[in-house]
Design a protein around this motif. Structure first.
Motif, PDB file in Angstrom:
ATOM      1  N   SER A   1     -11.798 106.656  73.076  1.00 19.58           N
ATOM      2  CA  SER A   1     -11.755 107.759  72.658  1.00 19.58           C
ATOM      3  C   SER A   1     -11.222 107.512  71.255  1.00 19.58           C
ATOM      4  CB  SER A   1     -10.822 108.592  73.466  1.00 19.58           C
ATOM      5  OG  SER A   1     -10.103 109.510  72.594  1.00 19.58           O
TER       6      SER A   1
ATOM      7  N   THR B   1     -24.148 105.093  79.343  1.00 12.89           N
ATOM      8  CA  THR B   1     -22.979 104.066  79.955  1.00 12.89           C
ATOM      9  C   THR B   1     -22.088 103.542  78.567  1.00 12.89           C
ATOM     10  OG1 THR B   1     -24.380 102.397  80.058  1.00 12.89           O
ATOM     11  CG2 THR B   1     -24.054 103.671  81.924  1.00 12.89           C
TER      12      THR B   1
ATOM     13  N   ALA C   1     -21.243 123.831  78.700  1.00 12.48           N
ATOM     14  CA  ALA C   1     -22.160 122.847  79.784  1.00 12.48           C
ATOM     15  C   ALA C   1     -21.361 122.332  80.770  1.00 12.48           C
ATOM     16  CB  ALA C   1     -22.520 121.913  78.804  1.00 12.48           C
TER      17      ALA C   1
ATOM     18  N   GLU D   1     -10.519 112.426  79.207  1.00 11.78           N
ATOM     19  CA  GLU D   1     -11.369 112.101  77.794  1.00 11.78           C
ATOM     20  C   GLU D   1     -10.656 111.164  76.892  1.00 11.78           C
ATOM     21  OE1 GLU D   1     -13.033 115.744  76.538  1.00 11.78           O
ATOM     22  OE2 GLU D   1     -12.177 115.352  74.706  1.00 11.78           O
TER      23      GLU D   1
ATOM     24  N   ASN E   1     -14.053 113.770  66.013  1.00 14.75           N
ATOM     25  CA  ASN E   1     -14.279 112.263  65.487  1.00 14.75           C
ATOM     26  C   ASN E   1     -14.331 112.388  64.145  1.00 14.75           C
ATOM     27  OD1 ASN E   1     -15.696 110.036  64.954  1.00 14.75           O
ATOM     28  ND2 ASN E   1     -15.923 109.684  66.946  1.00 14.75           N
TER      29      ASN E   1
ATOM     30  N   ARG F   1      -9.374 116.806  79.823  1.00 15.05           N
ATOM     31  CA  ARG F   1      -8.765 116.346  78.618  1.00 15.05           C
ATOM     32  C   ARG F   1      -8.262 114.914  78.562  1.00 15.05           C
ATOM     33  NH1 ARG F   1     -11.340 120.546  77.346  1.00 15.05           N
ATOM     34  NH2 ARG F   1     -12.786 118.579  77.531  1.00 15.05           N
TER      35      ARG F   1
ATOM     36  N   TRP G   1     -17.676 112.859  82.075  1.00 14.15           N
ATOM     37  CA  TRP G   1     -18.512 111.502  82.054  1.00 14.15           C
ATOM     38  C   TRP G   1     -18.187 110.629  83.210  1.00 14.15           C
ATOM     39  CZ3 TRP G   1     -16.864 106.239  81.782  1.00 14.15           C
ATOM     40  CH2 TRP G   1     -17.909 105.382  81.551  1.00 14.15           C
TER      41      TRP G   1
ATOM     42  N   LYS H   1     -20.301 104.234  74.905  1.00 16.48           N
ATOM     43  CA  LYS H   1     -19.770 105.229  73.908  1.00 16.48           C
ATOM     44  C   LYS H   1     -20.668 105.535  72.854  1.00 16.48           C
ATOM     45  CE  LYS H   1     -16.385 107.855  71.773  1.00 16.48           C
ATOM     46  NZ  LYS H   1     -16.808 107.811  70.357  1.00 16.48           N
TER      47      LYS H   1
ATOM     48  N   GLN I   1     -16.344 122.863  65.513  1.00 16.89           N
ATOM     49  CA  GLN I   1     -15.364 123.489  66.674  1.00 16.89           C
ATOM     50  C   GLN I   1     -14.489 122.429  67.100  1.00 16.89           C
ATOM     51  OE1 GLN I   1     -17.393 125.588  69.710  1.00 16.89           O
ATOM     52  NE2 GLN I   1     -18.467 126.764  68.188  1.00 16.89           N
TER      53      GLN I   1
ATOM     54  N   VAL J   1      -9.741 110.112  69.637  1.00 13.81           N
ATOM     55  CA  VAL J   1      -8.194 110.767  69.850  1.00 13.81           C
ATOM     56  C   VAL J   1      -7.323 109.647  69.963  1.00 13.81           C
ATOM     57  CG1 VAL J   1      -6.712 112.346  70.547  1.00 13.81           C
ATOM     58  CG2 VAL J   1      -8.872 112.985  69.787  1.00 13.81           C
TER      59      VAL J   1
ATOM     60  N   THR K   1     -23.700 107.507  73.231  1.00 13.66           N
ATOM     61  CA  THR K   1     -23.495 108.967  72.917  1.00 13.66           C
ATOM     62  C   THR K   1     -23.287 109.223  71.626  1.00 13.66           C
ATOM     63  OG1 THR K   1     -22.575 109.152  75.203  1.00 13.66           O
ATOM     64  CG2 THR K   1     -22.071 110.778  73.812  1.00 13.66           C
ATOM     65  N   ASP K   2     -22.566 108.667  70.821  1.00 10.84           N
ATOM     66  CA  ASP K   2     -22.383 108.718  69.355  1.00 10.84           C
ATOM     67  C   ASP K   2     -23.709 108.960  68.634  1.00 10.84           C
ATOM     68  OD1 ASP K   2     -19.706 109.086  69.703  1.00 10.84           O
ATOM     69  OD2 ASP K   2     -19.322 106.817  69.249  1.00 10.84           O
TER      70      ASP K   2
ATOM     71  N   ALA L   1     -17.976 116.230  78.389  1.00 11.98           N
ATOM     72  CA  ALA L   1     -16.522 116.095  79.192  1.00 11.98           C
ATOM     73  C   ALA L   1     -16.561 115.548  80.547  1.00 11.98           C
ATOM     74  CB  ALA L   1     -15.783 117.451  79.006  1.00 11.98           C
TER      75      ALA L   1
HETATM   76  P1  FAD Z   1     -14.982 110.858  70.820  1.00  7.48           P
HETATM   77  O1  FAD Z   1     -13.742 110.236  71.108  1.00  7.48           O
HETATM   78  O2  FAD Z   1     -15.817 110.446  69.762  1.00  7.48           O
HETATM   79  O3  FAD Z   1     -16.042 111.112  71.905  1.00  7.48           O
HETATM   80  C1  FAD Z   1     -15.511 110.822  73.465  1.00  7.48           C
HETATM   81  C2  FAD Z   1     -16.734 111.184  74.140  1.00  7.48           C
HETATM   82  O4  FAD Z   1     -17.590 110.071  74.178  1.00  7.48           O
HETATM   83  C3  FAD Z   1     -16.396 111.664  75.777  1.00  7.48           C
HETATM   84  O5  FAD Z   1     -15.853 112.736  75.873  1.00  7.48           O
HETATM   85  C4  FAD Z   1     -17.734 111.136  76.224  1.00  7.48           C
HETATM   86  O6  FAD Z   1     -18.571 112.212  76.381  1.00  7.48           O
HETATM   87  C5  FAD Z   1     -18.142 110.173  75.429  1.00  7.48           C
HETATM   88  N1  FAD Z   1     -18.042 108.935  76.166  1.00  7.48           N
HETATM   89  C6  FAD Z   1     -16.881 108.049  76.406  1.00  7.48           C
HETATM   90  N2  FAD Z   1     -17.075 107.028  76.998  1.00  7.48           N
HETATM   91  C7  FAD Z   1     -18.533 106.922  77.194  1.00  7.48           C
HETATM   92  C8  FAD Z   1     -19.232 105.861  77.837  1.00  7.48           C
HETATM   93  N3  FAD Z   1     -18.962 104.524  78.180  1.00  7.48           N
HETATM   94  N4  FAD Z   1     -20.715 105.966  77.690  1.00  7.48           N
HETATM   95  C9  FAD Z   1     -21.212 107.206  77.156  1.00  7.48           C
HETATM   96  N5  FAD Z   1     -20.469 108.243  76.722  1.00  7.48           N
HETATM   97  C10 FAD Z   1     -19.046 108.007  76.618  1.00  7.48           C
HETATM   98  N6  FAD Z   1     -17.752 119.477  77.201  1.00  7.48           N
HETATM   99  C11 FAD Z   1     -18.538 119.884  77.863  1.00  7.48           C
HETATM  100  O7  FAD Z   1     -18.755 118.829  78.687  1.00  7.48           O
HETATM  101  N7  FAD Z   1     -18.972 121.301  78.012  1.00  7.48           N
HETATM  102  C12 FAD Z   1     -18.625 121.975  77.066  1.00  7.48           C
HETATM  103  O8  FAD Z   1     -19.013 123.272  77.205  1.00  7.48           O
HETATM  104  C13 FAD Z   1     -17.620 121.722  76.277  1.00  7.48           C
HETATM  105  N8  FAD Z   1     -17.302 122.392  75.024  1.00  7.48           N
HETATM  106  C14 FAD Z   1     -16.423 122.102  73.781  1.00  7.48           C
HETATM  107  C15 FAD Z   1     -16.148 122.936  73.124  1.00  7.48           C
HETATM  108  C16 FAD Z   1     -15.350 122.321  71.948  1.00  7.48           C
HETATM  109  C17 FAD Z   1     -14.944 123.305  70.926  1.00  7.48           C
HETATM  110  C18 FAD Z   1     -14.952 121.117  71.916  1.00  7.48           C
HETATM  111  C19 FAD Z   1     -14.242 120.555  70.820  1.00  7.48           C
HETATM  112  C20 FAD Z   1     -15.249 120.139  73.090  1.00  7.48           C
HETATM  113  C21 FAD Z   1     -16.095 120.810  73.907  1.00  7.48           C
HETATM  114  N9  FAD Z   1     -16.296 120.039  75.157  1.00  7.48           N
HETATM  115  C22 FAD Z   1     -17.134 120.489  76.115  1.00  7.48           C
HETATM  116  C23 FAD Z   1     -15.536 118.624  75.476  1.00  7.48           C
HETATM  117  C24 FAD Z   1     -16.465 117.658  74.696  1.00  7.48           C
HETATM  118  O9  FAD Z   1     -17.331 117.238  75.287  1.00  7.48           O
HETATM  119  C25 FAD Z   1     -15.447 116.446  74.291  1.00  7.48           C
HETATM  120  O10 FAD Z   1     -14.253 117.110  73.653  1.00  7.48           O
HETATM  121  C26 FAD Z   1     -16.016 115.583  73.595  1.00  7.48           C
HETATM  122  O11 FAD Z   1     -16.859 114.784  74.267  1.00  7.48           O
HETATM  123  C27 FAD Z   1     -15.035 114.764  72.585  1.00  7.48           C
HETATM  124  O12 FAD Z   1     -16.001 114.045  71.758  1.00  7.48           O
HETATM  125  P2  FAD Z   1     -15.325 113.505  70.273  1.00  7.48           P
HETATM  126  O13 FAD Z   1     -16.318 113.607  69.458  1.00  7.48           O
HETATM  127  O14 FAD Z   1     -14.074 114.724  69.911  1.00  7.48           O
HETATM  128  O15 FAD Z   1     -14.456 112.353  70.510  1.00  7.48           O
END
Ligand code: FAD
Length: 735
Positions: A482, A382, A296, A476, A413, A473, A363, A384, A435, A484, A387-388, A361
């Motif tokens: 985040s 907007t 995506a 993010e 997470n 990365r 945002w 986090k 993944q 992490v 999104t969760d 990824a």
């Molecule tokens: P968390 O810390 O729980 O979430 C972080 C995420 O929350 C941020 O990345 C963002 O999406 C969201 N966020 C942060 N702040 C805000 C906010 N203020 N408002 C709304 N949302 C917010 N990403 C893509 O876009 N396309 C892909 O094809 C893709 N492939 C991936 C494949 C794999 C195997 C993995 C692990 C990740 C991939 N990602 C991809 C990246 C992925 O989007 C981020 O790694 C992921 O968002 C991190 O989420 P988390 O649950 O690990 O962490």
């Protein structure tokens, strides 16, 4: 205007309909998601408990962090050293000449306080790099005269051996650092290293991501296509022919790597030129029933990616393949509908789809892009926690859609992981996977003892192509929201690392209070000019209709509107630079008409000046609003008369509108009534600004609307009248 080509659709899903939800109201959407109760009360408590247990276990093992995590923890983007390193990593290997490289190194290294990071990391490589950087910084920073004494021997030696040594060492250091984030420079190396990781029980399979995206030229796209083709062939060789896609490694493809014009506005080119390449890749993967996932990317590309996917599902040569996949971003407001539609597509096409749910990824860039483009709202949440919540609700829908789709959950997470395990158990679904990214999340999945259910997304390629991936990365994980980020910081108590996102959503606010929506970007001063989102069919249709109307009724421009002469079509033809077609007629002003215009402007100037700033401001605002309402027509005209691209046309109308609003504010602030000045007692002095007379404004052809309007609006705001002359090439736009 490119017309969408007819594709044999099988699902009857109108993907363009998704656009109606693209900028949906965040609070309303969140209310709906909450009302859907994605987790029961009991599941909410259990998810938090499980998540915290995992974090405690992972922290207690004192497990070594991944290289990516160590680097992020020490540098990231939140300190100047991290930024300096990113600049170096980005630029150093591309700078062609030695002198510029030396300057770049000197500037970046001198700007950091490397000593502050010395020995801080628990990764030897990060520490070693820090030492090297510190030493380099001292050598570069120190005047020759100070390099004396035995303690300075090494520095002196390096200094004397000159910049080439420093440069070579830095280039090498950047290369080594870059390579830590990829699994291998090529698939062969990545497969070998991956095998060791699988043997150690840390993961079951891989999805190899060939670094490279956003091709800017056909040559780039050709190179990336070759890399993907080769990757599929290599992974195929290592795959057991009978192993289903969910039980073997595969590849991830970024569509933006395959074509330099992968944009919705070029839909027919995408279908004619990109699609055949994609089908070739899919044919190769399907031959051995291998997993191929379409990553995506930006929200503006969602609908076109779904159209490509649907076309693939209808391809006769791909029937029987069940490895085709797509990533869906939960941060997008449309994600719930996308998941529903994908399940529908899988069922109607009979092709099982592998769906990877990610949070998203891009945002930061989605937020900026929407503001800069003047969209009516953001395509992403907007907050986090929103999104969760969306992720959990989508996960539940995906599990319910199984086995028509194969659910893949990409997250690092601990709470999200735990919630999914609970949902899957509740739904009685065993066929799904997790993944994680290479170099991240090892500790979590080790603590969960879930390596057997994990696929690692592993970047493969050369350092030169790493940067976009690495910056994503860093952005993010550098964010303090985040997982992490909190997980890595031992000072953050486990209760804060894992919280119930639904409770946070309930506690409100339901959207981020400090991120203004795009229309409110400039606060109370003025509203942001409205953009047209060309990735939406409705916006493109509005412009197409304006063009059609223009063809039916050519525009007539009269030399001086003020003359009051009846407009006739007896002037000169105005031809489109694109296809030579006649788009209108221009009636040039005669000398007497010019005199009339000048006289009228002179006569009226006093009245206009006396209107005052506030009245002029409201007229200017109305002028801006009128331009905005007529945007499709103006964009169409700029495309036809000035040969502008539609995107440039959108920007130009917006700039013109913003000029009107900006100068209106200035008129109110500086030209309304006299201001009293401080002075000695017994004397009062006032300052009042007035127009100076008649201004002549001449527009340039390359910004026939924005600059024309800007000059006129500024002069009018200040109480002047204007006589305006268009560029010879663009009289219709000026008119
Ligand atoms: P968390 O810390 O729980 O979430 C972080 C995420 O929350 C941020 O990345 C963002 O999406 C969201 N966020 C942060 N702040 C805000 C906010 N203020 N408002 C709304 N949302 C917010 N990403 C893509 O876009 N396309 C892909 O094809 C893709 N492939 C991936 C494949 C794999 C195997 C993995 C692990 C990740 C991939 N990602 C991809 C990246 C992925 O989007 C981020 O790694 C992921 O968002 C991190 O989420 P988390 O649950 O690990 O962490």
């Amino acid at each position: 205007m490119p017309q969408p080509i007819a594709i044999s659709t099988i699902s009857h899903i109108n993907w363009d309909d998704l656009d109606t939800d693209k900028f949906a109201d965040e609070e309303a959407l969140i209310a709906d998601l909450l009302a859907s109760n994605p987790l029961s009360e009991g599941q909410r408590r259990s998810a938090v408990r499980l998540g915290r247990d995992l974090v405690e276990k992972a922290r207690a093992t004192g497990r070594k962090k991944g290289m990516m995590e160590s680097f992020l923890e020490e540098f990231g983007l939140s300190n100047s050293e991290g930024l300096a390193l990113m600049c170096l990593a980005e630029a150093l290997l591309r700078v062609p000449d030695a002198a510029t490289r030396d300057d770049l190194i000197a500037e970046k290294i001198r700007s950091g306080d490397w000593g502050a990071h010395k020995g801080q990391s628990d990764s030897w490589l990060v520490n070693a790099s820090t030492w090297g950087l510190m030493l380099t910084g001292r050598v570069i920073g120190a005047p020759r005269a100070l390099l004396k004494g035995p303690g300075k021997f090494v520095q002196g030696l390096i200094r004397e051996s000159g910049e080439p040594v420093i440069r070579a060492a830095m280039m090498q250091a950047m290369r080594i650092m870059g390579e830590q984030f990829v699994l291998g420079r090529d698939v062969e190396a990545a497969l070998k290293r991956g095998q060791r990781i699988v043997s150690s029980g840390q993961a079951a399979h891989f999805s190899f991501d060939m670094l490279g995206e956003g091709a800017r030229t056909q040559a780039d796209a050709d190179r990336y296509f070759e890399a993907y083709s080769n990757a599929i062939d290599q992974v195929a060789k290592s795959k057991h022919p009978k192993a289903p896609p969910e039980q073997s490694s595969g590849v991830s493809v970024k569509l933006s790597a395959l074509h330099p014009r992968y944009e919705a506005v070029n839909e027919s080119r995408v279908m004619d030129e990109l699609y055949p390449r994609l089908r070739t890749l899919c044919d190769r993967a399907a031959k051995i029933n291998m997993h191929l996932c379409l990553d995506a990317e930006e929200a503006d590309r969602l609908v076109i990616s779904l159209k490509l996917l649907e076309r693939l599902t209808a391809e006769p040569s791909l029937q029987g393949w069940d490895g085709l996949g797509l990533a869906v971003q939960a941060y997008q407001k449309r994600s719930t509908r996308v998941i529903q539609d994908l399940i529908k597509l899988a069922r109607t096409s009979g092709m099982r789809l592998m769906i990877r749910l990610v949070k998203g990824a891009y945002w930061d860039s989605e937020i900026k892009h929407a503001q800069v483009s003047g969209y009516p709202n953001f395509p992403v949440f907007t907050n986090k926690q929103n999104t969760d919540l969306s992720y959990i609700a989508n996960a539940r829908a995906m599990l319910a859609g199984s086995p028509s789709i194969y659910p893949q959950f990409a997250t690092h997470n601990a709470h999200t992981y735990s919630a999914i395990e609970l949902l899957a158990a509740d739904a009685g679904v065993g066929e799904y996977e997790f993944q994680r990214l290479h170099g991240m999340g090892e500790a979590l999945f080790d603590a969960a003892d879930a390596g057997g259910k994990v696929r690692i997304y592993a970047p493969v390629g050369a350092h030169e192509d790493l940067l976009p991936y690495l910056v994503r990365r860093l952005l993010e994980n550098g964010a303090n929201t985040s997982f992490v980020h909190a997980f890595l910081d031992p000072d953050v108590p486990v209760e804060h690392v894992v919280e119930d996102p639904i409770a946070k959503v309930e506690a409100g606010p339901r959207r981020h209070p400090r991120i203004p929506t795009p229309p409110r970007l400039y606060g109370p001063e003025r509203s942001n000019s409205r953009g047209l989102d060309l990735s939406q069919l409705s916006a493109r249709d509005a412009i197409s209709n304006a063009m059609a109307e223009m063809r039916a009724r050519p525009v007539i421009a009269a030399g001086a509107i003020v003359s009051g002469e009846a407009l006739t079509a007896s002037g000169e033809d105005v031809l489109s630079p694109g296809d030579g077609a006649r788009i209108g007629t221009c009636l040039e002003a005669s000398e007497s008409v010019i005199h009339q215009a000048l006289d009228a402007a002179t006569d009226y100037q006093k009245d206009w000046d006396q209107l005052g700033g506030a009245k002029r401001a409201s007229i200017l605002r109305a002028m801006g609003d009128t331009l905005e309402e007529n945007a499709p027509r103006l964009i169409a005209l700029m495309a036809r008369e000035a040969g502008k691209t539609l995107a440039d046309g959108v920007d130009e109308v917006r700039e013109a509108v913003d000029f009107c609003r900006y100068y209106a504010t200035q008129a109110e602030a500086d030209f309304e009534g006299p201001t009293r000045l401080p002075g000695p007692s017994g004397e009062t002095n006032h300052l009042q600004l007035h127009g100076r007379g008649v201004f002549a404004c001449i527009s340039p052809w390359n910004f026939p609307l924005a600059i024309f309007t800007g000059q006129i609006a500024a002069a009018l705001a200040a109480g002047n009248t204007v006589v305006a002359k268009p560029a010879e090439q663009t009289p219709l736009i000026a008119f």
